[in-house]
Design a protein around this motif. Structure first.
Motif, PDB file in Angstrom:
ATOM      1  N   TYR A  65       0.841  -1.054   0.055  1.00 27.52           N
ATOM      2  CA  TYR A  65      -0.141   0.081   0.098  1.00 27.52           C
ATOM      3  C   TYR A  65       0.660   1.167  -0.043  1.00 27.52           C
ATOM      4  O   TYR A  65       0.233   2.520  -0.129  1.00 27.52           O
ATOM      5  CB  TYR A  65      -0.861   0.084   1.160  1.00 27.52           C
ATOM      6  N   ARG A  66       2.182   1.218   0.047  1.00 29.40           N
ATOM      7  CA  ARG A  66       2.885   2.588   0.097  1.00 29.40           C
ATOM      8  C   ARG A  66       2.823   3.114  -1.055  1.00 29.40           C
ATOM      9  O   ARG A  66       2.800   2.649  -2.099  1.00 29.40           O
ATOM     10  CB  ARG A  66       4.454   2.285   0.452  1.00 29.40           C
ATOM     11  N   ARG A  67       2.633   4.517  -1.142  1.00 26.61           N
ATOM     12  CA  ARG A  67       2.503   5.409  -1.981  1.00 26.61           C
ATOM     13  C   ARG A  67       1.374   5.372  -2.978  1.00 26.61           C
ATOM     14  O   ARG A  67       1.113   5.858  -3.997  1.00 26.61           O
ATOM     15  CB  ARG A  67       3.900   5.421  -2.934  1.00 26.61           C
ATOM     16  N   ARG A  68       0.574   4.464  -2.236  1.00 31.80           N
ATOM     17  CA  ARG A  68      -0.862   4.415  -2.841  1.00 31.80           C
ATOM     18  C   ARG A  68      -2.030   5.169  -2.009  1.00 31.80           C
ATOM     19  O   ARG A  68      -1.960   5.200  -1.038  1.00 31.80           O
ATOM     20  CB  ARG A  68      -1.402   2.976  -3.193  1.00 31.80           C
ATOM     21  N   PRO A  69      -2.888   5.965  -2.508  1.00 34.81           N
ATOM     22  CA  PRO A  69      -3.879   6.731  -1.897  1.00 34.81           C
ATOM     23  C   PRO A  69      -4.718   5.722  -1.061  1.00 34.81           C
ATOM     24  O   PRO A  69      -5.164   4.642  -1.889  1.00 34.81           O
ATOM     25  CB  PRO A  69      -4.628   7.536  -2.426  1.00 34.81           C
ATOM     26  N   TYR A  70      -4.993   6.063   0.264  1.00 35.09           N
ATOM     27  CA  TYR A  70      -5.973   5.166   1.070  1.00 35.09           C
ATOM     28  C   TYR A  70      -7.018   6.154   1.281  1.00 35.09           C
ATOM     29  O   TYR A  70      -7.029   7.222   1.682  1.00 35.09           O
ATOM     30  CB  TYR A  70      -5.361   4.883   2.269  1.00 35.09           C
ATOM     31  N   VAL A  71      -8.401   5.413   1.058  1.00 33.26           N
ATOM     32  CA  VAL A  71      -9.633   6.210   1.339  1.00 33.26           C
ATOM     33  C   VAL A  71     -10.400   5.220   2.256  1.00 33.26           C
ATOM     34  O   VAL A  71     -10.395   4.138   1.945  1.00 33.26           O
ATOM     35  CB  VAL A  71     -10.311   6.545   0.178  1.00 33.26           C
ATOM     36  N   ALA A  72     -10.964   5.825   3.565  1.00 34.32           N
ATOM     37  CA  ALA A  72     -11.704   4.949   4.245  1.00 34.32           C
ATOM     38  C   ALA A  72     -12.893   4.435   3.559  1.00 34.32           C
ATOM     39  O   ALA A  72     -13.530   5.347   2.600  1.00 34.32           O
ATOM     40  CB  ALA A  72     -12.073   5.824   5.517  1.00 34.32           C
ATOM     41  N   PRO A  73     -13.573   3.456   3.926  1.00 33.49           N
ATOM     42  CA  PRO A  73     -14.567   2.806   3.099  1.00 33.49           C
ATOM     43  C   PRO A  73     -15.669   3.643   3.146  1.00 33.49           C
ATOM     44  O   PRO A  73     -16.521   3.633   2.257  1.00 33.49           O
ATOM     45  CB  PRO A  73     -14.697   1.424   3.911  1.00 33.49           C
ATOM     46  N   ALA A  74     -16.100   4.459   4.104  1.00 35.12           N
ATOM     47  CA  ALA A  74     -17.118   5.249   4.172  1.00 35.12           C
ATOM     48  C   ALA A  74     -17.281   6.509   3.353  1.00 35.12           C
ATOM     49  O   ALA A  74     -18.301   6.974   2.709  1.00 35.12           O
ATOM     50  CB  ALA A  74     -17.348   5.820   5.543  1.00 35.12           C
ATOM     51  N   CYS A  75     -15.937   6.721   2.721  1.00 37.15           N
ATOM     52  CA  CYS A  75     -15.929   7.775   1.636  1.00 37.15           C
ATOM     53  C   CYS A  75     -15.453   7.005   0.346  1.00 37.15           C
ATOM     54  O   CYS A  75     -14.918   7.737  -0.565  1.00 37.15           O
ATOM     55  CB  CYS A  75     -15.038   8.625   2.011  1.00 37.15           C
ATOM     56  N   ASN A  76     -15.689   5.670   0.010  1.00 34.68           N
ATOM     57  CA  ASN A  76     -14.946   5.283  -1.225  1.00 34.68           C
ATOM     58  C   ASN A  76     -15.913   5.925  -2.365  1.00 34.68           C
ATOM     59  O   ASN A  76     -15.465   5.462  -3.559  1.00 34.68           O
ATOM     60  CB  ASN A  76     -15.226   3.847  -1.282  1.00 34.68           C
ATOM     61  N   ASP A  77     -17.085   6.471  -2.058  1.00 31.51           N
ATOM     62  CA  ASP A  77     -17.911   7.003  -3.318  1.00 31.51           C
ATOM     63  C   ASP A  77     -17.326   8.428  -3.461  1.00 31.51           C
ATOM     64  O   ASP A  77     -18.234   9.160  -4.242  1.00 31.51           O
ATOM     65  CB  ASP A  77     -19.261   6.788  -3.133  1.00 31.51           C
ATOM     66  N   TRP A  78     -16.423   8.893  -3.245  1.00 27.92           N
ATOM     67  CA  TRP A  78     -16.178  10.276  -3.337  1.00 27.92           C
ATOM     68  C   TRP A  78     -16.107  10.930  -4.811  1.00 27.92           C
ATOM     69  O   TRP A  78     -16.486  11.882  -5.065  1.00 27.92           O
ATOM     70  CB  TRP A  78     -14.541  10.611  -2.627  1.00 27.92           C
ATOM     71  N   ALA A  79     -15.554  10.064  -5.358  1.00 26.47           N
ATOM     72  CA  ALA A  79     -15.472  10.219  -7.096  1.00 26.47           C
ATOM     73  C   ALA A  79     -16.785  10.673  -7.675  1.00 26.47           C
ATOM     74  O   ALA A  79     -16.944  11.332  -8.842  1.00 26.47           O
ATOM     75  CB  ALA A  79     -14.644   9.375  -7.789  1.00 26.47           C
ATOM     76  N   ARG A  80     -17.741  10.125  -7.157  1.00 29.55           N
ATOM     77  CA  ARG A  80     -19.212  10.406  -7.747  1.00 29.55           C
ATOM     78  C   ARG A  80     -19.855  11.740  -7.196  1.00 29.55           C
ATOM     79  O   ARG A  80     -20.998  11.756  -7.517  1.00 29.55           O
ATOM     80  CB  ARG A  80     -20.104   9.161  -7.452  1.00 29.55           C
ATOM     81  N   GLN A  81     -19.016  12.487  -6.206  1.00 35.15           N
ATOM     82  CA  GLN A  81     -19.890  13.328  -5.799  1.00 35.15           C
ATOM     83  C   GLN A  81     -19.015  14.703  -6.577  1.00 35.15           C
ATOM     84  O   GLN A  81     -18.151  15.072  -6.466  1.00 35.15           O
ATOM     85  CB  GLN A  81     -19.465  13.530  -4.311  1.00 35.15           C
ATOM     86  N   PRO A  82     -20.138  15.267  -7.353  1.00 36.07           N
ATOM     87  CA  PRO A  82     -19.602  16.345  -8.276  1.00 36.07           C
ATOM     88  C   PRO A  82     -19.494  17.818  -7.254  1.00 36.07           C
ATOM     89  O   PRO A  82     -19.998  17.950  -6.393  1.00 36.07           O
ATOM     90  CB  PRO A  82     -20.908  16.332  -9.183  1.00 36.07           C
ATOM     91  N   LEU A  83     -18.421  18.490  -8.009  1.00 35.71           N
ATOM     92  CA  LEU A  83     -18.385  19.957  -7.415  1.00 35.71           C
ATOM     93  C   LEU A  83     -19.304  20.897  -7.934  1.00 35.71           C
ATOM     94  O   LEU A  83     -20.033  20.549  -8.776  1.00 35.71           O
ATOM     95  CB  LEU A  83     -16.819  20.196  -7.928  1.00 35.71           C
ATOM     96  N   PRO A  84     -19.649  21.690  -7.100  1.00 39.07           N
ATOM     97  CA  PRO A  84     -20.781  22.742  -7.437  1.00 39.07           C
ATOM     98  C   PRO A  84     -20.542  23.234  -8.935  1.00 39.07           C
ATOM     99  O   PRO A  84     -19.192  23.423  -9.186  1.00 39.07           O
ATOM    100  CB  PRO A  84     -20.672  23.691  -6.426  1.00 39.07           C
ATOM    101  N   ALA A  85     -21.317  23.823  -9.621  1.00 43.21           N
ATOM    102  CA  ALA A  85     -21.161  24.354 -10.918  1.00 43.21           C
ATOM    103  C   ALA A  85     -20.930  25.594 -10.885  1.00 43.21           C
ATOM    104  O   ALA A  85     -20.009  26.227 -11.720  1.00 43.21           O
ATOM    105  CB  ALA A  85     -22.613  24.202 -11.507  1.00 43.21           C
ATOM    106  N   GLU A  86     -21.193  26.421 -10.051  1.00 41.98           N
ATOM    107  CA  GLU A  86     -20.748  27.515  -9.654  1.00 41.98           C
ATOM    108  C   GLU A  86     -19.331  28.020  -9.254  1.00 41.98           C
ATOM    109  O   GLU A  86     -18.460  26.928  -8.681  1.00 41.98           O
ATOM    110  CB  GLU A  86     -21.838  28.313  -8.498  1.00 41.98           C
ATOM    111  N   ALA A  87     -18.659  28.984  -9.429  1.00 39.46           N
ATOM    112  CA  ALA A  87     -17.090  29.333  -9.030  1.00 39.46           C
ATOM    113  C   ALA A  87     -17.288  29.581  -7.319  1.00 39.46           C
ATOM    114  O   ALA A  87     -18.334  30.103  -6.918  1.00 39.46           O
ATOM    115  CB  ALA A  87     -16.999  30.522  -9.676  1.00 39.46           C
ATOM    116  N   PRO A  88     -16.041  29.290  -6.747  1.00 37.13           N
ATOM    117  CA  PRO A  88     -15.991  29.366  -5.357  1.00 37.13           C
ATOM    118  C   PRO A  88     -15.787  30.815  -5.060  1.00 37.13           C
ATOM    119  O   PRO A  88     -15.377  31.664  -6.139  1.00 37.13           O
ATOM    120  CB  PRO A  88     -14.655  28.550  -4.954  1.00 37.13           C
ATOM    121  N   VAL A  89     -16.239  31.176  -3.856  1.00 36.06           N
ATOM    122  CA  VAL A  89     -16.163  32.613  -3.537  1.00 36.06           C
ATOM    123  C   VAL A  89     -14.582  32.848  -3.134  1.00 36.06           C
ATOM    124  O   VAL A  89     -14.159  34.105  -3.291  1.00 36.06           O
ATOM    125  CB  VAL A  89     -17.155  33.029  -2.451  1.00 36.06           C
TER     126      VAL A  89
END
Length: 406
Positions: A32-56
């Protein structure tokens, strides 16, 4: 009649068990060294889209950048400049300490002064092209690795920044412990602590060791209506070296924790150094009494203010923890990398150069992981929505007003 002793056999048996454990650890780390680790509860992070608007407002959290390349392009600085171009003036870059390796800014006649200036100039030149705000903190290396003359090193670095990049904010001023606040945008407040002050040996600005925590509590209480980012050099949670985590190799070659090329085999005996740093600690480790006391007092305050983000460097990797409603970052991979253990309390860890970006949208705040060589993000997460109410912004403290009017 000779007396039979089991002691030598017991020692051999224990040594064998330790070697088997180290071998098992080594095999696991290789996977696992040098590989990203994500906790199982957040494994769907890539399916969460960023807001379409620009950040303030956006904040780049760059820790431990003190060994950037002085000959040729530096990958992290190139990535930071891309972030700068994308962000424009509605952003802030925060250097989380250890801005110059190995010992901060030496005296002008010191043999390492030329190297220190070359590294720092490369960093400041990149920052000087940014139209937004730049904030610098100090770390243990900026204080001459915590030695008794460290305050002189810190003052030289602060004066150098003032001469080379006068628009930048070096906080807190003159090595004071803080807290110091800076309004980044409407509804977004930065609070800076000089965590090295609590673990520093020798001369330092005079202050009560407990008063900064009382002031921090008052500051956070007065700004519950804002999104607050607290920045310091030392992490409060870590799955890496300063949090007492070591590789199997470091048990066999313990001197590599001090110098990466010190491959002097000290099996069995070598496990004493990791054990010492885990239980008692060097001055820069969480286990050290001064660090442990500072951490305990700071967490006692932060745990009472859910959704506050605390960002640090110090360990040379990228880590994110969510504890008791708060968000704790380690973004110390600005110029070096080091082992970080997966799992435990961590939501995300990665042994890779790069930095975290906090993107403040009107209704949400997102954490993004930016790494050179990775075209796509390896992790992002919505931390929390904006507060429902937004009373008038609290005025800047007098110390910051004086700083901005210099």
């Amino acid at each position: 009649m000779p007396v039979f002793s089991f002691a030598p056999y017991a020692l051999i048996f224990l040594a064998g068990l330790l070697l088997l454990w180290l071998l098992r650890r080594y095999v696991q780390e290789r996977r696992y060294r040098r590989r990203p680790y994500v906790a199982p509860a957040c494994n769907d992070w890539a399916r969460q889209p960023l807001p379409a608007e620009a950040p303030v407002h956006r904040v780049a959290l760059l820790g431990d950048p003190g060994a950037v390349a002085t000959t040729g392009p530096d990958p992290v600085l190139q990535l930071l400049e891309s972030w700068q171009q994308e962000t424009g003036p509605a952003g802030t870059i925060i250097l989380l300490g250890d801005n110059i390796y190995p010992v901060g800014m030496p005296a002008p006649d010191h043999p390492k002064r030329a190297l220190a200036e070359a590294r720092f100039d490369a960093l400041l030149t990149s920052l000087g092209r940014f139209p937004g705000q730049v904030v610098l903190l100090s770390g243990n290396h900026d204080w001459n690795k915590g030695r008794s003359d460290g305050w002189q090193y810190l003052r030289r670095q602060e004066a150098y920044v003032r001469a080379k990049l006068p628009t930048a904010h070096y906080l807190p001023l003159d090595g004071a412990p803080g807290p110091v606040s800076l309004q980044l945008a409407p509804g977004v407040l930065l609070v800076v602590l000089n965590t090295q002050w609590w673990v520093q040996r020798g001369p330092r600005p005079t202050a009560d060791t407990k008063e900064p925590f009382r002031q921090l509590r008052q500051l956070l209480e007065a700004n519950r209506h804002q999104r607050v980012l607290v920045a310091g050099h030392h992490p409060l949670y870590s799955n890496a070296l300063h949090g007492g985590k070591f590789t199997a190799k470091q048990h066999i070659f313990p001197l590599t924790t001090v110098h990466k090329q010190a491959y002097v085999p000290l099996p069995l005996v070598g496990s004493l150094l990791p054990l010492y740093r885990k239980l008692l600690g060097a001055a820069e480790d969480m286990a050290h009494p001064r660090y442990r006391k500072m951490r305990r007092r700071l967490l006692r305050v932060l745990h009472d203010f859910p959704d506050v983000v605390y960002a640090a460097g110090h360990d040379h990797n990228l880590q994110y923890f969510q504890r008791q409603g708060g968000h704790y970052l380690v973004s110390g991979a600005g110029s070096k990398t080091a082992f970080v253990q997966k799992g435990g309390r961590a939501t995300f860890v990665h042994e890779h150069t790069g930095f975290f970006s906090l993107d403040f949208y009107p209704q949400h705040t997102w954490l993004r992981t930016l790494e050179p060589g990775n075209a796509t993000e390896v992790f992002r997460l919505q931390l929390y929505p904006a507060p429902a109410a937004a009373p008038p912004v609290v005025p800047l403290p007098r110390q910051v007003e004086q700083l901005l009017s210099r």
